[in-house]
Each structure stands twice: as structure tokens, then as C-alpha cells.
Design an enzyme around this catalytic site. Structure first.
Site, PDB file in Angstrom:
ATOM      1  CE1 TYR A 142      -3.466  -2.672   0.591  1.00  0.00           C
ATOM      2  CE2 TYR A 142      -4.627  -0.682   1.253  1.00  0.00           C
ATOM      3  CZ  TYR A 142      -4.636  -2.009   0.868  1.00  0.00           C
ATOM      4  OH  TYR A 142      -5.850  -2.653   0.756  1.00  0.00           O
ATOM      5  CE  LYS A 191       1.984 -17.792  -2.776  1.00  0.00           C
ATOM      6  NZ  LYS A 191       1.161 -19.025  -2.817  1.00  0.00           N
ATOM      7  CG  ASP A 223      -1.822 -20.348  -1.378  1.00  0.00           C
ATOM      8  OD1 ASP A 223      -1.300 -20.287  -0.243  1.00  0.00           O
ATOM      9  OD2 ASP A 223      -1.302 -20.964  -2.324  1.00  0.00           O
ATOM     10  CG  ASP A 247      -8.123  -4.648   1.706  1.00  0.00           C
ATOM     11  OD1 ASP A 247      -9.105  -4.223   2.342  1.00  0.00           O
ATOM     12  OD2 ASP A 247      -8.037  -4.592   0.466  1.00  0.00           O
ATOM     13  CG  ASP A 251     -13.650  -7.145   2.058  1.00  0.00           C
ATOM     14  OD1 ASP A 251     -13.273  -6.438   3.016  1.00  0.00           O
ATOM     15  OD2 ASP A 251     -14.150  -6.667   1.018  1.00  0.00           O
TER      16      ASP A 251
HETATM   17  C1  IPM Z   1     -10.428  -1.208   4.002  1.00  0.00           C
HETATM   18  C2  IPM Z   1     -10.622  -0.607   2.633  1.00  0.00           C
HETATM   19  C3  IPM Z   1      -9.466   0.307   2.308  1.00  0.00           C
HETATM   20  C4  IPM Z   1      -8.185  -0.512   2.362  1.00  0.00           C
HETATM   21  C5  IPM Z   1      -9.593   1.046   0.968  1.00  0.00           C
HETATM   22  C6  IPM Z   1     -10.861   1.838   0.867  1.00  0.00           C
HETATM   23  C7  IPM Z   1      -8.401   1.906   0.671  1.00  0.00           C
HETATM   24  O1  IPM Z   1     -10.779  -1.610   1.694  1.00  0.00           O
HETATM   25  O2  IPM Z   1     -10.286  -0.438   4.969  1.00  0.00           O
HETATM   26  O3  IPM Z   1     -10.413  -2.432   4.109  1.00  0.00           O
HETATM   27  O4  IPM Z   1      -7.856  -1.190   1.400  1.00  0.00           O
HETATM   28  O5  IPM Z   1      -7.521  -0.466   3.401  1.00  0.00           O
HETATM   29 MG    MG Z   2     -10.963  -3.550   2.513  1.00  0.00          MG
END
Ligand code: IPM
Ligand code: MG
Length: 358
Positions: A142, A191, A223, A247, A251
Site C-alpha cells: 500500500y 506468502k 492461499d 484487507d 472481507d
Molecule cells: C479497508 C478498505 C481500504 C483498504 C480502501 C478503501 C483503501 O478496503 O479499509 O479495508 O484497502 O484499506
Molecule cells: Mg478492505
């Protein structure tokens, strides 16, 4: 006590969900005798529209001088065509970095009432999901060098994953300390079969692990981790991983716990001033429609009380109110799952949490 909170409402559903969380904080303050003062600052697309830049200086200063920061979400189709360094998301990375928030704590817990909304098979879900993801937040790909250049096959682009020993050590300490007050298990995700930065990550995590002999520390390739989270999420207690892997995997965690609309996060550095935000995005498709699920932001506010202000009782009261509201069967659209409840709007859900808050 008096607490000054900077509000970064941001874009899309950001304003709606931040306002919900503020109401819950206000009521918590009324019950427990605290005053929360809120000062809004611009960030993301809203800031670009108002003053031409995603992270104005006043916003950074306002956050630095506050006791903590509550953020909604940034970004939306309107700003998607801007160059990378002008996008709203860049402002979010900028404020994380400016505040030195290298630790991102993302708890993923399956509320019993959410079993219906969780995508796992029943027998897998029944073993329980109670994970704390510790995501490194101010390093890695990042923040590494990036750019465009002429490559072997013509124009190309590159992003760089780089981690220093210092950055890995400090996030590893957070993970082991977190595990010490939980089930004493850390899985470090990398990884290392391919990436040199992951090999340094692994080496360093294990060196720090020696200082925490009571904690069981194992490695998992990313993975495989993506697969194990679905196959047997009950095996995880604390996960520690890099910015990008964290990140992505957070999710995934949202789908094994019900909805991304439920998961909060805390971003912390070396001071008590942290930033608290839901892990979801700005959901432009439902922005301004009063449909957003405010619970992730409300739970983020609870994390603020816990981590920035040391108000554990108050934090638990908010978390309990959310759990009770879910137990009572109230749902926003995103967490309906197989339930036939009538979905509540964002403001109706907020009102329910206020009603249950004791
Ligand atoms: C999160 C989001 C952010 C990230 C984006 C919006 C930059 O996806 O906080 O998980 O990738 O950190
Ligand atoms: Mg995110």
C-alpha cells in the site's frame, strides 16, 4: 469525562452511519456521565469536491489534536477516474499514515443470531467463529514504491511490497499481546514460499514469538488461509498479517460472520488517539437512501470507547445492545439472510440500538 472526537464522515453512506454511531455515543455518555464533543472534518471525495484535495491540512490537524477519530467511508464512482494519488482512497491511507496507525484490529465474530445470514454450512458455523485479525496498516505494498515505466513488453506498472524488521516486530507484539488475553493462538499469514518480504515477515514473527512462550505461533500461506477460513474458521484465534493480505482476508471474514455491514475496526498507533471505522466501503449504490447497516460503525464506536478511552463497561454496553437487537430479530437489508423479517432502515436500526442500550 470530556472527550473530543473528530468525525470523518466521508462519502456514500459514510455520513448516515457516522451520524448513527454519534447518537449511540451520545446516549452512552448520558447514561454513564461522559461528554463526547464531535467536530466534523472533510475527507475523501467530499473534501475533493469542497477544496480540491482529499486530505486537507485542517483535517490532519483536527485529527491529531482530537482524542480519537470516527470515520465512515471514502470513495465512489464520481472520483474513480482521478489519478491514483488524487483518489479518495489515497486520503484514507494518508490519514492512517499521518496518525501513525500501524495496527488495524478487525474482530470477526459470528453472533448466534446471525447463523442464518452466515454463508457457512451449519455444522461448520456451529463450531463458532471468533477471530481477531491484526492487519499491518501503514506499510507493505500500500505504501511501497509504485509507478509506470517502459518494460520488456512495452508500458508497464509496478507496486512494491516492502517490510522493515521494525514494522514486523511492532505488529507481531500487538498480535501476541492480543493472543495472551484470548485463546493464546497466533496464525501468521504470508506468502513465504514466493515473497522475500514474507520470508523476513516469518523469521521476525518467530523471533518475537520467543518472548511469548505461552502463545502457540504457526504460519499459514495466504492461499491456504483463504481456504481454511471457509473450511474450518474455528481453528483461528488471532491472525497477524500484512496490509494487503489483511484487507482481502477481512472481507472474507465478513462473509463467514454474516455481513460486511457488521464488522468494525480499530486503527491504533503508539498513542491513545486511534481511528475507528467499519471495514466496509461507501456503498454508493445505496447512499442517501437510509438503507445502510449502521451496526459496523456503532460497533467501531464501542471499540473507540475500549481502546482509546479505556471505557470497557460502556463498550460492552453498546456491544450488548447490538447483540440484543439482533437476537430480537431486527435486521437491515444486508443481514436478512433467510429471515423473513421486514428490513429496517438505517435510522430505524439506530433507534433500536438506542432503545436496547442500558
Ligand atoms: C479497508 C478498505 C481500504 C483498504 C480502501 C478503501 C483503501 O478496503 O479499509 O479495508 O484497502 O484499506
Ligand atoms: Mg478492505
Amino acid at each position: 469525562m470530556n472527550y473530543n472526537i473528530a468525525l470523518l464522515r466521508g462519502d456514500g453512506i459514510g455520513p448516515e452511519i457516522v451520524d448513527s454511531a454519534c447518537e449511540v455515543l451520545k446516549k452512552t455518555g448520558d447514561i454513564y456521565g461522559h461528554t463526547f464533543n464531535f467536530t466534523p472534518y472533510l475527507i475523501g471525495g467530499a473534501a475533493i469536491d469542497a477544496c480540491g484535495e482529499g486530505l486537507p491540512k485542517e483535517t490532519v490537524e483536527g485529527c491529531v489534536n482530537s482524542d480519537s477519530v470516527l470515520l465512515g467511508a471514502v470513495g465512489g464512482p464520481k472520483w474513480d477516474t482521478l489519478p491514483g494519488n488524487k483518489r479518495p482512497e489515497k486520503a484514507l491511507l494518508g490519514i492512517r499514515s499521518a496518525l501513525g496507525l500501524y495496527t488495524n484490529i478487525r474482530p470477526a465474530k459470528l453472533f448466534p443470531a446471525m447463523a442464518d445470514a452466515c454463508l457457512l454450512r451449519k455444522d461448520v458455523a456451529e463450531k463458532g467463529v471468533d477471530i481477531v485479525m491484526i492487519r499491518e496498516l501503514t506499510g507493505g505494498i500500500y505504501f511501497g514504491e509504485r509507478g509506470r515505466r517502459d518494460g520488456k513488453y512495452g508500458p508497464e506498472a509496478y507496486d512494491t511490497e516492502a517490510y522493515s524488521v521494525m514494522e514486523i516486530e511492532r505488529i507481531a507484539h500487538v498480535a501476541f499481546k492480543t493472543a495472551m488475553i484470548r485463546r493464546k493462538k497466533v496464525v501468521s499469514i504470508d506468502k513465504a514460499n514466493v515473497l522475500e518480504s514474507s520470508r523476513l515477515w516469518r523469521e521476525t514473527v518467530h523471533r518475537i514469538a520467543e518472548q511469548y512462550p505461552e502463545v502457540e505461533c504457526t504460519d499459514m500461506l495466504v492461499d491456504n488461509a483463504a481456504m481454511q477460513l471457509i473450511k474450518n474458521p474455528a481453528q483461528f484465534d488471532v491472525i497477524v498479517t500484512t496490509n494487503m493480505f489483511g484487507d482481502i482476508l477481512s472481507d472474507e471474514c465478513s462473509q463467514i460472520t454474516g455481513s460486511i455491514g457488521l464488522l468494525p475496526s480499530a486503527s491504533l498507533g503508539d498513542t491513545t488517539c486511534g481511528m475507528y471505522e467499519p471495514i466496509h466501503g461507501s456503498a454508493p449504490d445505496i447512499a442517501g437512501m437510509n438503507k445502510a447497516n449502521p451496526l459496523a460503525t456503532i460497533l467501531s464506536a464501542a471499540m473507540m470507547l475500549r481502546y482509546s478511552f479505556g471505557l470497557e463497561t460502556e463498550a460492552v454496553a453498546i456491544e450488548k445492545a447490538v447483540e440484543d437487537v439482533l437476537d430480537a430479530g431486527f435486521r437491515t437489508g444486508d443481514i436478512l439472510g433467510a429471515s423473513d423479517a421486514t428490513p429496517l432502515s438505517c435510522t430505524e436500526m439506530t433507534a433500536k440500538v438506542l432503545e436496547y442500550l442500558k
